[in-house]
Scaffold this active site. Structure first.
Site, mmCIF file in Angstrom:
data_model
loop_
_atom_site.group_PDB
_atom_site.id
_atom_site.type_symbol
_atom_site.label_atom_id
_atom_site.label_comp_id
_atom_site.label_asym_id
_atom_site.label_seq_id
_atom_site.Cartn_x
_atom_site.Cartn_y
_atom_site.Cartn_z
ATOM 1 N N GLU A 57 21.182 5.362 -3.481
ATOM 2 C CA GLU A 57 20.765 3.715 -3.364
ATOM 3 C C GLU A 57 21.308 2.623 -3.838
ATOM 4 O O GLU A 57 20.925 1.615 -2.922
ATOM 5 C CB GLU A 57 19.278 4.019 -4.210
ATOM 6 C CG GLU A 57 18.300 5.224 -3.754
ATOM 7 C CD GLU A 57 18.663 6.500 -4.198
ATOM 8 O OE1 GLU A 57 19.664 6.693 -5.102
ATOM 9 O OE2 GLU A 57 18.163 7.398 -3.695
ATOM 10 N N PHE A 82 12.621 5.163 -6.032
ATOM 11 C CA PHE A 82 14.043 5.048 -6.232
ATOM 12 C C PHE A 82 14.746 3.686 -5.739
ATOM 13 O O PHE A 82 15.494 3.261 -6.637
ATOM 14 C CB PHE A 82 14.561 6.073 -5.158
ATOM 15 C CG PHE A 82 14.235 7.565 -5.725
ATOM 16 C CD1 PHE A 82 14.086 8.198 -6.789
ATOM 17 C CD2 PHE A 82 13.810 8.296 -4.404
ATOM 18 C CE1 PHE A 82 13.525 9.395 -6.933
ATOM 19 C CE2 PHE A 82 13.452 9.723 -4.704
ATOM 20 C CZ PHE A 82 13.201 10.293 -5.903
ATOM 21 N N HIS A 108 6.252 5.522 0.264
ATOM 22 C CA HIS A 108 5.510 6.568 -0.901
ATOM 23 C C HIS A 108 5.110 5.927 -2.104
ATOM 24 O O HIS A 108 5.439 6.464 -3.309
ATOM 25 C CB HIS A 108 6.436 7.669 -1.046
ATOM 26 C CG HIS A 108 6.689 8.613 0.122
ATOM 27 N ND1 HIS A 108 6.925 8.370 1.420
ATOM 28 C CD2 HIS A 108 6.641 10.028 0.079
ATOM 29 C CE1 HIS A 108 6.867 9.076 2.265
ATOM 30 N NE2 HIS A 108 6.771 10.215 1.605
ATOM 31 N N ASP A 116 4.024 16.072 -5.301
ATOM 32 C CA ASP A 116 5.316 15.755 -5.539
ATOM 33 C C ASP A 116 5.556 15.520 -7.014
ATOM 34 O O ASP A 116 6.570 15.600 -7.859
ATOM 35 C CB ASP A 116 6.323 14.696 -4.940
ATOM 36 C CG ASP A 116 6.848 15.286 -3.606
ATOM 37 O OD1 ASP A 116 7.011 16.401 -3.534
ATOM 38 O OD2 ASP A 116 7.234 14.309 -2.767
ATOM 39 N N ARG A 166 2.645 7.055 1.970
ATOM 40 C CA ARG A 166 2.612 8.188 2.701
ATOM 41 C C ARG A 166 1.228 8.714 3.318
ATOM 42 O O ARG A 166 1.183 9.107 4.559
ATOM 43 C CB ARG A 166 3.211 9.546 2.230
ATOM 44 C CG ARG A 166 3.568 10.635 3.001
ATOM 45 C CD ARG A 166 4.011 11.728 2.305
ATOM 46 N NE ARG A 166 2.913 12.309 1.316
ATOM 47 C CZ ARG A 166 3.242 13.360 0.655
ATOM 48 N NH1 ARG A 166 4.223 14.210 0.550
ATOM 49 N NH2 ARG A 166 2.088 13.841 0.034
#
Lengths: 323, 301
Positions: A57, A82, A108, A116, A166
């Site tokens: 990233e 991230f 997300h 998750d 999402r």
């Protein structure tokens, strides 16, 4: 309005396809998550303008700045947790300080990512992004608004962060709903109290307002604050003055996010009783989205409770308003 | 010989050398090595004067990269000091932002801004920030200071040039200690993966960083093998040999299919005996007396 369900990431992906068609300078970068962020659709249509940067990233963000330096309009996309966390210094020093025309798609977002668990649930990015000078922050409420916001991001010169999710969520706007960057939308007028929300919580706020009117006879204004930075001071101050109390709701840490941004405006201009509905200084956990929204206090019933309590405080003389 | 602390030192005149070099065709420049050496010497003097005037700054790594940047700006790169953002320019990305006194001095020597501005380094209201801010000074190309970020930016520019089929090249100077940053190696992968042969990375390998010898703090050797393993074209060169640097840049320019890295052996603090190979001079300004001594040494070379 139609009662349809659609993920906000769909709106982002649709916008990228439209932009790709319209503007040859649009490029998209992803960090090995293009199937989840749906940038794979752009990649299929415009393979020469899509760069998979691998699971890196920080480099992706710097590369995007370089592309912007050379006149491209890069959309950097990966999970919000991230992109806003791992690449924060790159966003700060290279993108924001250098004021490069980099658009960041934070996918997300929020607790509703679900199974998750905590590592992938992005609950801090509004705070992380909004403190950066030159950054613009948008959290659209549904798929249609995400498409409009993404299209509009190109009109803004400089860095923009767009948060989307999402899960399929209710589509609460339609094609005719106005969207203007930086301009809050009043979705429901009211005079007793105002609920200001962003993202998924706009729908929850509307549901809460309807029930409060039916059950408690309260007239609740609901504002969709899709643009968190630059913040629409005028709409917030007007709501504070006209309704005298504000509840905020966001799928984010209560500290530092949209509610805090609103509180900053309110204390500067006309302090009124306020309550911030959000995640209370906790990491997320695994579960189904609806279970988590309930566990973390983000469903309409929590907004209702906050509204009733805040409305009670409003009725007290100022000296007695302490919670 | 006591030097008064408030003495203001004069920035040397670059014009006779920089002007002559820049107006000469590239082929002729090869025959002007002594002029390059004199120009580099004046650039070293200028950056030391600027740092002394500021009372803080980074002389060690500025001095070690001085010959490299002199060759890069006055021999290798296509530059346009009258129009820093000219679309046909080659790009120079300084990744080790703390050595901006060198970059500023090179810019001043090339005529991007008046040399006298160097005396405003690090002062309130100056365009010459403690670390480069390209929004104030466009010729810096980027704003930087947090290490390890430059090569990624260079790659992004290079990718855009490839997309648009433009011949512009992109150069990125990094410090050896800087290579400890993980992002550098992410970027090293990217340059190779996208076959960015328009990228030329330059490592100022002076062996020292703030806390001491690079190999003691966090070893980076064997650097050439590392870059080769990452599919780069590697050129090792003496970073203080003007002609060798010219050859190295020429070779990098003609290499196709891979990015090139110039691993430049250098001496931290090069040119000033008491600063050479001393980690202490990484980020410390000389006082007026030390500066006077340094300038005399440089004049004697």
């Amino acid at each position: 309005m139609e009662n349809k369900m659609k993920a906000t990431r769909e709106g982002y992906a649709e916008a990228l396809l439209i932009l790709g068609e319209e503007n040859p300078d649009i490029v998209v970068l992803d960090a090995d998550l293009s199937k989840s962020t749906l940038t794979n659709r752009f990649a299929e249509k415009f393979p020469g303008r899509f760069f998979d940067m691998g699971i890196a990233e920080q480099d992706m963000m710097g590369t995007a700045a370089g592309l912007a330096k050379a006149g491209k309009i890069p959309f950097v996309t990966t999970y919000g947790v991230f992109v806003s966390g791992r690449a924060w210094d790159q966003i700060r020093t290279t993108v924001c300080y250098g004021c490069f025309n980099v658009k960041i798609g934070g996918a997300h977002g929020g607790i509703s990512v679900g199974p998750d668990g905590a590592t992938h649930q992005s609950l801090e990015e509004i705070a992380l992004m909004r403190v950066l000078p030159n950054m613009n922050v948008i959290v659209p409420c549904d798929a249609i608004e995400t498409r409009k916001a993404t299209l509009a991001a190109v009109e803004i010169q400089g860095p923009v962060y767009i948060r989307f999710g999402r899960e399929k969520t209710p589509v609460i706007t339609d094609e005719d709903t106005p969207y203007e960057f930086g301009k809050a939308l009043t979705f429901r007028d009211g005079s007793d109290i105002t609920v200001i929300a962003c993202g998924y919580e706009v729908g929850e706020a509307l549901a809460a307002a309807e029930e409060l009117e039916k059950e408690n006879g309260l007239s609740v204004r609901v504002i969709n604050l899709h643009t968190i930075k630059p913040i629409d001071e005028e709409a917030i101050v007007k709501a504070a003055k006209e309704t005298g109390a504000i509840v905020t709701a966001e799928e984010h840490q209560a500290a530092g996010g949209m509610g805090s941004a609103i509180a900053e405006v309110v204390v500067r201009n006309c302090p009124v009783p306020m309550r911030l509905v959000g995640i209370e200084d906790r990491f997320g956990e695994s579960g189904q989205p609806e279970e988590l929204l309930e566990e973390f206090g983000l469903t309409s019933r929590f907004i209702k409770k906050a509204v009733l309590e805040t409305f009670e405080r409003k009725k007290q003389p100022a000296a007695n308003r302490a919670v | 010989m006591a030097v008064k602390e408030d003495k203001v030192f004069e920035i040397p005149d670059f014009k006779p050398f920089s002007g002559e070099i820049l107006s000469a065709p590239k082929g002729i420049r090869r025959k002007m090595i002594p002029r390059y050496e004199e120009l580099a010497r004046r650039i070293r003097k200028a950056l030391l004067i600027a740092i002394q005037g500021a009372g803080s700054g980074h002389p060690g790594g500025s001095l070690s990269s001085a010959d490299i940047l002199t060759v890069l700006f006055f021999y290798e790169m296509k530059i346009n000091p009258a129009n820093a953002c000219s679309p046909d320019r080659d790009y120079f990305i300084l990744s080790k932002g703390h050595t901006c006194p060198l970059l500023y001095s090179v810019h001043a020597a090339a005529g991007y801004f008046p040399p006298g501005d160097l005396l405003t380094l690090r002062k309130f209201g100056s365009l010459l920030q403690g670390h480069p801010d390209w929004k104030k000074l466009e010729c810096c190309e980027i704003s930087c200071g947090s290490l390890g970020q430059g090569l990624s930016i260079a790659n992004g520019i290079a990718m855009a040039m490839k997309m648009d089929e433009k011949p512009n090249r992109v150069y990125c100077l990094m410090g050896d200690g800087e290579l400890q940053e993980g992002q550098v190696w992410e970027a090293v992968m990217t340059s190779a993966h996208y076959k960015l042969d328009n990228v030329c990375a330059i490592v100022d390998y002076n062996n020292l960083q703030i806390d001491g010898f690079v190999e003691d703090v966090m070893g980076i050797a064997p650097l050439d093998d590392k870059f080769r393993a990452f599919s780069w074209n590697v050129i090792k060169v003496n970073g203080h040999d003007i002609e060798a640097l010219m050859d190295a840049f020429e070779s990098a320019r003609s290499f196709r299919g891979k990015p090139t890295v110039l691993i430049c052996s250098t001496v931290k603090g090069k040119g000033v005996s008491f600063m050479e190979n001393k980690a202490d001079w990484h980020g410390k300004a000389p006082d007026a007396e030390q500066l006077a001594l340094a300038l005399r040494e440089l004049d004697a070379q």
